[in-house]
Design a protein around this motif. Sequence first.
Motif, PDB file in Angstrom:
ATOM      1  N   SER A 134      47.561  56.988-144.828  1.00 43.88           N
ATOM      2  CA  SER A 134      46.775  55.928-145.449  1.00 43.88           C
ATOM      3  C   SER A 134      47.527  55.362-146.639  1.00 43.88           C
ATOM      4  O   SER A 134      48.227  56.083-147.352  1.00 43.88           O
ATOM      5  N   VAL A 135      47.384  54.052-146.831  1.00 42.96           N
ATOM      6  CA  VAL A 135      47.971  53.359-147.977  1.00 42.96           C
ATOM      7  C   VAL A 135      46.809  52.885-148.842  1.00 42.96           C
ATOM      8  O   VAL A 135      45.968  52.108-148.389  1.00 42.96           O
ATOM      9  N   VAL A 136      46.738  53.373-150.067  1.00 42.71           N
ATOM     10  CA  VAL A 136      45.633  53.047-150.965  1.00 42.71           C
ATOM     11  C   VAL A 136      46.186  52.493-152.265  1.00 42.71           C
ATOM     12  O   VAL A 136      47.367  52.614-152.570  1.00 42.71           O
ATOM     13  N   GLY A 137      45.292  51.900-153.042  1.00 42.81           N
ATOM     14  CA  GLY A 137      45.665  51.339-154.330  1.00 42.81           C
ATOM     15  C   GLY A 137      44.736  50.208-154.696  1.00 42.81           C
ATOM     16  O   GLY A 137      43.978  49.718-153.856  1.00 42.81           O
ATOM     17  N   GLY A 195      50.935  60.275-129.633  1.00 43.89           N
ATOM     18  CA  GLY A 195      52.171  60.528-130.378  1.00 43.89           C
ATOM     19  C   GLY A 195      52.664  59.352-131.184  1.00 43.89           C
ATOM     20  O   GLY A 195      53.832  59.292-131.550  1.00 43.89           O
ATOM     21  N   MET A 196      51.768  58.417-131.490  1.00 47.33           N
ATOM     22  CA  MET A 196      52.178  57.273-132.305  1.00 47.33           C
ATOM     23  C   MET A 196      52.004  57.590-133.785  1.00 47.33           C
ATOM     24  O   MET A 196      51.199  58.450-134.166  1.00 47.33           O
ATOM     25  N   THR A 197      52.773  56.925-134.621  1.00 47.72           N
ATOM     26  CA  THR A 197      52.585  56.995-136.058  1.00 47.72           C
ATOM     27  C   THR A 197      51.579  55.915-136.431  1.00 47.72           C
ATOM     28  O   THR A 197      51.708  54.770-136.009  1.00 47.72           O
ATOM     29  N   VAL A 198      50.564  56.287-137.220  1.00 50.82           N
ATOM     30  CA  VAL A 198      49.511  55.353-137.591  1.00 50.82           C
ATOM     31  C   VAL A 198      49.503  55.205-139.108  1.00 50.82           C
ATOM     32  O   VAL A 198      49.468  56.193-139.834  1.00 50.82           O
ATOM     33  N   MET A 199      49.537  53.952-139.560  1.00 47.14           N
ATOM     34  CA  MET A 199      49.465  53.665-140.989  1.00 47.14           C
ATOM     35  C   MET A 199      48.274  52.745-141.232  1.00 47.14           C
ATOM     36  O   MET A 199      48.138  51.710-140.583  1.00 47.14           O
ATOM     37  N   ILE A 200      47.403  53.136-142.176  1.00 53.12           N
ATOM     38  CA  ILE A 200      46.137  52.443-142.392  1.00 53.12           C
ATOM     39  C   ILE A 200      45.989  52.071-143.865  1.00 53.12           C
ATOM     40  O   ILE A 200      46.113  52.937-144.740  1.00 53.12           O
ATOM     41  N   VAL A 201      45.697  50.802-144.140  1.00 55.13           N
ATOM     42  CA  VAL A 201      45.317  50.391-145.490  1.00 55.13           C
ATOM     43  C   VAL A 201      43.819  50.608-145.640  1.00 55.13           C
ATOM     44  O   VAL A 201      43.020  50.109-144.837  1.00 55.13           O
ATOM     45  N   LEU A 202      43.426  51.370-146.666  1.00 53.99           N
ATOM     46  CA  LEU A 202      42.016  51.658-146.920  1.00 53.99           C
ATOM     47  C   LEU A 202      41.721  51.526-148.410  1.00 53.99           C
ATOM     48  O   LEU A 202      42.590  51.772-149.250  1.00 53.99           O
ATOM     49  N   HIS A 203      40.479  51.154-148.718  1.00 52.65           N
ATOM     50  CA  HIS A 203      40.022  51.161-150.106  1.00 52.65           C
ATOM     51  C   HIS A 203      39.227  52.427-150.416  1.00 52.65           C
ATOM     52  O   HIS A 203      39.195  52.870-151.561  1.00 52.65           O
ATOM     53  N   ASP A 204      38.585  52.979-149.412  1.00 48.11           N
ATOM     54  CA  ASP A 204      37.741  54.155-149.587  1.00 48.11           C
ATOM     55  C   ASP A 204      38.617  55.410-149.640  1.00 48.11           C
ATOM     56  O   ASP A 204      39.186  55.836-148.629  1.00 48.11           O
ATOM     57  N   LEU A 205      38.721  56.006-150.807  1.00 45.35           N
ATOM     58  CA  LEU A 205      39.599  57.163-150.988  1.00 45.35           C
ATOM     59  C   LEU A 205      39.116  58.375-150.200  1.00 45.35           C
ATOM     60  O   LEU A 205      39.919  59.158-149.680  1.00 45.35           O
ATOM     61  N   GLN A 206      37.797  58.567-150.114  1.00 46.59           N
ATOM     62  CA  GLN A 206      37.276  59.698-149.345  1.00 46.59           C
ATOM     63  C   GLN A 206      37.556  59.516-147.859  1.00 46.59           C
ATOM     64  O   GLN A 206      37.874  60.481-147.159  1.00 46.59           O
ATOM     65  N   ALA A 207      37.458  58.282-147.371  1.00 39.89           N
ATOM     66  CA  ALA A 207      37.795  58.018-145.981  1.00 39.89           C
ATOM     67  C   ALA A 207      39.278  58.259-145.741  1.00 39.89           C
ATOM     68  O   ALA A 207      39.676  58.824-144.716  1.00 39.89           O
ATOM     69  N   ALA A 208      40.107  57.846-146.691  1.00 38.18           N
ATOM     70  CA  ALA A 208      41.546  58.074-146.560  1.00 38.18           C
ATOM     71  C   ALA A 208      41.863  59.565-146.503  1.00 38.18           C
ATOM     72  O   ALA A 208      42.682  60.014-145.699  1.00 38.18           O
ATOM     73  N   ALA A 209      41.201  60.337-147.364  1.00 33.02           N
ATOM     74  CA  ALA A 209      41.418  61.782-147.362  1.00 33.02           C
ATOM     75  C   ALA A 209      40.961  62.408-146.054  1.00 33.02           C
ATOM     76  O   ALA A 209      41.570  63.354-145.554  1.00 33.02           O
ATOM     77  N   ARG A 210      39.891  61.876-145.488  1.00 29.73           N
ATOM     78  CA  ARG A 210      39.328  62.434-144.254  1.00 29.73           C
ATOM     79  C   ARG A 210      40.263  62.221-143.065  1.00 29.73           C
ATOM     80  O   ARG A 210      40.410  63.101-142.220  1.00 29.73           O
ATOM     81  N   GLY A 216      34.427  71.553-147.077  1.00 29.07           N
ATOM     82  CA  GLY A 216      35.860  71.340-147.188  1.00 29.07           C
ATOM     83  C   GLY A 216      36.286  69.899-147.249  1.00 29.07           C
ATOM     84  O   GLY A 216      37.484  69.595-147.163  1.00 29.07           O
ATOM     85  N   VAL A 217      35.334  68.975-147.408  1.00 30.00           N
ATOM     86  CA  VAL A 217      35.644  67.552-147.443  1.00 30.00           C
ATOM     87  C   VAL A 217      35.959  67.141-148.878  1.00 30.00           C
ATOM     88  O   VAL A 217      35.206  67.442-149.807  1.00 30.00           O
ATOM     89  N   LEU A 218      37.080  66.442-149.051  1.00 33.73           N
ATOM     90  CA  LEU A 218      37.466  65.990-150.387  1.00 33.73           C
ATOM     91  C   LEU A 218      36.520  64.896-150.853  1.00 33.73           C
ATOM     92  O   LEU A 218      36.233  63.943-150.118  1.00 33.73           O
ATOM     93  N   GLN A 219      36.027  65.020-152.081  1.00 32.78           N
ATOM     94  CA  GLN A 219      35.102  64.054-152.647  1.00 32.78           C
ATOM     95  C   GLN A 219      35.628  63.550-153.980  1.00 32.78           C
ATOM     96  O   GLN A 219      36.180  64.316-154.778  1.00 32.78           O
ATOM     97  N   VAL A 220      35.445  62.252-154.213  1.00 32.79           N
ATOM     98  CA  VAL A 220      35.874  61.610-155.446  1.00 32.79           C
ATOM     99  C   VAL A 220      34.636  61.105-156.177  1.00 32.79           C
ATOM    100  O   VAL A 220      33.857  60.322-155.622  1.00 32.79           O
ATOM    101  N   MET A 221      34.454  61.546-157.404  1.00 29.34           N
ATOM    102  CA  MET A 221      33.301  61.140-158.204  1.00 29.34           C
ATOM    103  C   MET A 221      33.788  60.428-159.452  1.00 29.34           C
ATOM    104  O   MET A 221      34.497  61.018-160.291  1.00 29.34           O
ATOM    105  N   ILE A 222      33.463  59.133-159.557  1.00 29.19           N
ATOM    106  CA  ILE A 222      33.901  58.321-160.677  1.00 29.19           C
ATOM    107  C   ILE A 222      32.900  58.472-161.820  1.00 29.19           C
ATOM    108  O   ILE A 222      31.699  58.222-161.668  1.00 29.19           O
ATOM    109  N   ASP A 223      33.386  58.860-162.986  1.00 26.78           N
ATOM    110  CA  ASP A 223      32.515  59.065-164.147  1.00 26.78           C
ATOM    111  C   ASP A 223      32.474  57.865-165.074  1.00 26.78           C
ATOM    112  O   ASP A 223      31.430  57.522-165.630  1.00 26.78           O
ATOM    113  N   ASP A 224      33.626  57.190-165.248  1.00 24.76           N
ATOM    114  CA  ASP A 224      33.651  56.090-166.211  1.00 24.76           C
ATOM    115  C   ASP A 224      34.941  55.296-166.021  1.00 24.76           C
ATOM    116  O   ASP A 224      35.886  55.765-165.360  1.00 24.76           O
TER     117      ASP A 224
END
Length: 262
Positions: free
Chosen positions: A34-37, A191-206, A250-258
């Motif tokens: 995944s490509v995020v930013g 067997g393909m290489t997959v590259m995905i642009v995502l905004h959702d960080l939890q989805a990217a981690a998944r 075991g799922v990575l979670q991102v919690m934004i505080d401020d």
Amino acid sequence: MSGLDIQNLSAGYGGRPIVEGLTLPLLSPGEVVSVVGPNGAGKSTFLRALAGLIPAHGTIRLDETELTGLSLADRAKRVTYMPQTLPQGVALSVLETVVASIRATPLGGASFTDQQAVERAYEVLQRIGAEALAGQRLDRLSGGQKQLAGLAQALAREPRLLLLDEPTSALDLHYQLRVLDLAREAAAERGMTVMIVLHDLQAAARVSDRIAVMAKGRLVAFGTPDEAVTPAILAEVYRVSARVQRCDRGVLQVMIDDVLTS
């Protein structure tokens, strides 16, 4: 050496650089990255450069073939790019567009009989749960339905490198998960290489084996989800204070505080 090798890649528009000197470790067949930013980081420009849709400098080597020297037609035999939005005004049915994608595949597509091509297209639509769209015209679909149709076209080509630019942006939660699962299945089974642009960080981690974090056209971090999505990196790239942890499943979670103002 199989896989995708990207070294010192630069690309932009009208002489204005957007991506500068981007280098990634070798990406293996069967890997999902995944490509995020933040907005304006250069994520979509990066994918368009890999697809050959904009001029680029540097090395893009796929399974020992240097892509930067290939024509767009030759690159398309190896690389499939799914944009954020499909072309407007296409009056073909979804099934017809998937059949056309199958016909364009370099390995055997032209040798299919009409019946075989239709059966193969319907099989792809069934895989993504979109067989009900088969007879509908592409220009009459909702945004989410068009994204499903685009994914079917992309998967039907069975490329060595599949590039997906925000494929879940117009989808509801059910289909967001389905599309990401399909990306993983395509990588593992084909067997393909997959590259995905995502905004959702939890989805990217998944979905990802590794994550590339970009900001201002440059690579800031690259690694496993635990390595690439950390409070320090989120503070640097997104300017937010956040906590990153795994839940009891075991799922990575991102919690934004401020937000960070300094």
